[in-house]
Scaffold this active site. Structure first.
Site, PDB file in Angstrom:
ATOM      1  N   ASP A  68       0.834  -1.209   0.000  1.00 26.90           N
ATOM      2  CA  ASP A  68       0.000   0.000   0.000  1.00 26.90           C
ATOM      3  C   ASP A  68       0.866   1.256   0.000  1.00 26.90           C
ATOM      4  OD1 ASP A  68       1.011  -0.219   2.580  1.00 26.90           O
ATOM      5  OD2 ASP A  68      -0.915  -0.024   3.581  1.00 26.90           O
ATOM      6  N   ASN A 137      -7.713   0.035  13.922  1.00 26.74           N
ATOM      7  CA  ASN A 137      -9.105  -0.162  13.487  1.00 26.74           C
ATOM      8  C   ASN A 137      -9.282  -1.502  12.781  1.00 26.74           C
ATOM      9  OD1 ASN A 137      -7.588   0.392  11.244  1.00 26.74           O
ATOM     10  ND2 ASN A 137      -9.070   1.752  10.288  1.00 26.74           N
ATOM     11  N   HIS A 139      -7.543  -2.458  10.141  1.00 29.30           N
ATOM     12  CA  HIS A 139      -7.277  -2.427   8.693  1.00 29.30           C
ATOM     13  C   HIS A 139      -6.075  -3.299   8.327  1.00 29.30           C
ATOM     14  CE1 HIS A 139      -4.457   1.408   8.599  1.00 29.30           C
ATOM     15  NE2 HIS A 139      -3.837   0.362   9.074  1.00 29.30           N
ATOM     16  N   GLU A 144      -9.820  -0.299   4.824  1.00 23.99           N
ATOM     17  CA  GLU A 144     -10.331   0.322   6.036  1.00 23.99           C
ATOM     18  C   GLU A 144     -11.706  -0.242   6.398  1.00 23.99           C
ATOM     19  OE1 GLU A 144      -8.160   2.034   7.571  1.00 23.99           O
ATOM     20  OE2 GLU A 144      -7.521   3.843   6.570  1.00 23.99           O
TER      21      GLU A 144
HETATM   22  P1  PGA Z   1       2.186  -0.229  12.411  1.00 25.17           P
HETATM   23  O1  PGA Z   1       1.005  -0.129  11.370  1.00 25.17           O
HETATM   24  O2  PGA Z   1       3.026  -1.372  12.000  1.00 25.17           O
HETATM   25  O3  PGA Z   1       2.896   1.088  12.284  1.00 25.17           O
HETATM   26  O4  PGA Z   1       1.559  -0.434  13.763  1.00 25.17           O
HETATM   27  C1  PGA Z   1       0.201  -1.230  11.131  1.00 25.17           C
HETATM   28  C2  PGA Z   1      -0.913  -0.852  10.201  1.00 25.17           C
HETATM   29  O5  PGA Z   1      -1.496   0.227  10.354  1.00 25.17           O
HETATM   30  O6  PGA Z   1      -1.213  -1.648   9.310  1.00 25.17           O
END
Ligand code: PGA
Length: 243
Positions: A68, A137, A139, A144
Site C-alpha cells: 500500500d 481499526n 485495517h 479500512e
Molecule cells: P504499524 O502499522 O506497523 O505502524 O503499527 C500497522 C498498520 O497500520 O497496518
C-alpha cells in the site's frame, strides 16, 4: 485456518516471521511475496534481509509487490511505504528480487497505478506470501472499515483512526493526506500464506476483535478467519486478550 504464534519478544517474533517467509519461498522459488510498510515489520525485514544476504533464503527467482501507499507520497518522502521499503528492504539486499513493483502514491493516474499493481500480481501471482500489519481499526493495508472484501487494488479514503495514528510516520507532522492506495482483500485472500505481525499492548483489543469476534467488514482483519493458511505472529503483550 488461523494459527496464532505467540513470542516473548519482538526479536523472536520477527525471526519467526522471516523464517516462515523463507520456507514459503523455498517451496515456491519463483513465487511472489508482499511486505507492508509501518513500524511493525522492521524487525522481520532485518531478519529477512540478513538471511537473504547469508544465502539462507534465495530470492533470485522470486518477485516482490508492495502492499500500500499514502496517496500523495512517493519514495523520496519521509514516512511513505516506498521510503520504508527502500531503507529496510531494497537498500539492505545484496542481491535483488527477480522483479519488484512498488506502488507510487504520486502517480498522476491512480486508477492506472491500481491496474499496474493488479497486472503485476496477475503476472507473477497469486501471492505466495502476504505479510501484513494490523491497524488499530483492524485495517490490512488501507483496507479500512466497511471495505468490500471482494475488491482488488483500489484507492480509498483514510479512516479517522488511520488519520489520527499516521502522524507517527511523519515525525509528528499533520500531513494533509486523505486517501490510500492498496492491494485489496480479494488479492490477500488468494495468498498461499498470510502472516500478520503485531506487537505491543495497544494492539491487544483489535486482535481480540479480529480473531474472536464475528467476521465483519467493520473489522477488516476478521476476514482472515476464513483464510486457509494464516499465521498471526504476536508478542505476548499483543496476544494478552486472546488467552
Ligand atoms: P504499524 O502499522 O506497523 O505502524 O503499527 C500497522 C498498520 O497500520 O497496518
Amino acid at each position: 485456518m488461523v494459527k496464532t504464534d505467540i513470542f516473548a519478544s519482538y526479536e523472536e517474533m520477527s525471526q519467526a516471521a522471516a523464517a516462515l517467509v523463507g520456507e514459503a519461498l523455498q517451496k515456491q522459488p519463483r513465487g511472489l511475496c508482499s511486505f507492508p510498510g509501518g513500524t511493525t515489520p522492521e524487525g522481520m525485514l532485518r531478519c529477512f534481509t540478513g538471511e537473504v544476504n547469508n544465502a539462507a533464503i534465495d530470492i533470485s527467482h522470486a518477485h516482490f509487490v508492495s502492499l500500500d501507499e499514502w496517496v500523495g507520497l512517493g519514495e523520496e518522502d519521509e514516512g511513505s511505504c516506498a521510503a520504508f521499503l527502500k531503507e529496510n528492504l531494497f537498500a539492505k539486499l545484496e542481491k535483488p528480487f527477480a522483479s519488484s513493483f512498488v506502488l507510487n502514491g504520486k502517480a498522476g493516474d491512480l486508477a492506472a497505478e491500481c491496474r499496474r499493481q493488479e497486472e503485476f500480481i496477475n503476472q507473477y501471482g497469486p501471492l505466495t506470501v502476504s505479510v501484513l500489519g494490523i491497524g488499530l481499526n483492524g485495517h490490512l493495508g488501507f483496507n479500512e472499515e466497511n471495505v468490500d472484501f471482494g475488491l482488488g487494488s483500489h484507492v480509498t479514503p483514510l479512516s479517522p483512526v488511520t488519520r489520527e495514528v499516521m502522524k507517527k510516520y511523519f515525525s509528528g507532522k499533520d500531513l494533509p493526506l486523505t486517501q490510500g492506495i492498496t492491494m485489496g482483500i480479494g488479492q490477500i485472500m488468494k495468498a498461499g500464506l498470510v502472516i500478520v505481525l503485531a506487537n505491543g499492548a495497544h494492539k491487544a483489543d483489535i486482535l481480540h476483535a479480529a480473531l474472536r469476534g464475528p467476521v465483519t467488514n467493520k473489522v477488516p482483519a476478521s476476514i482472515l478467519q476464513q483464510h486457509p493458511n494464516c499465521h498471526f505472529i504476536l508478542d505476548s503483550a499483543a496476544a494478552a486478550k486472546l488467552v
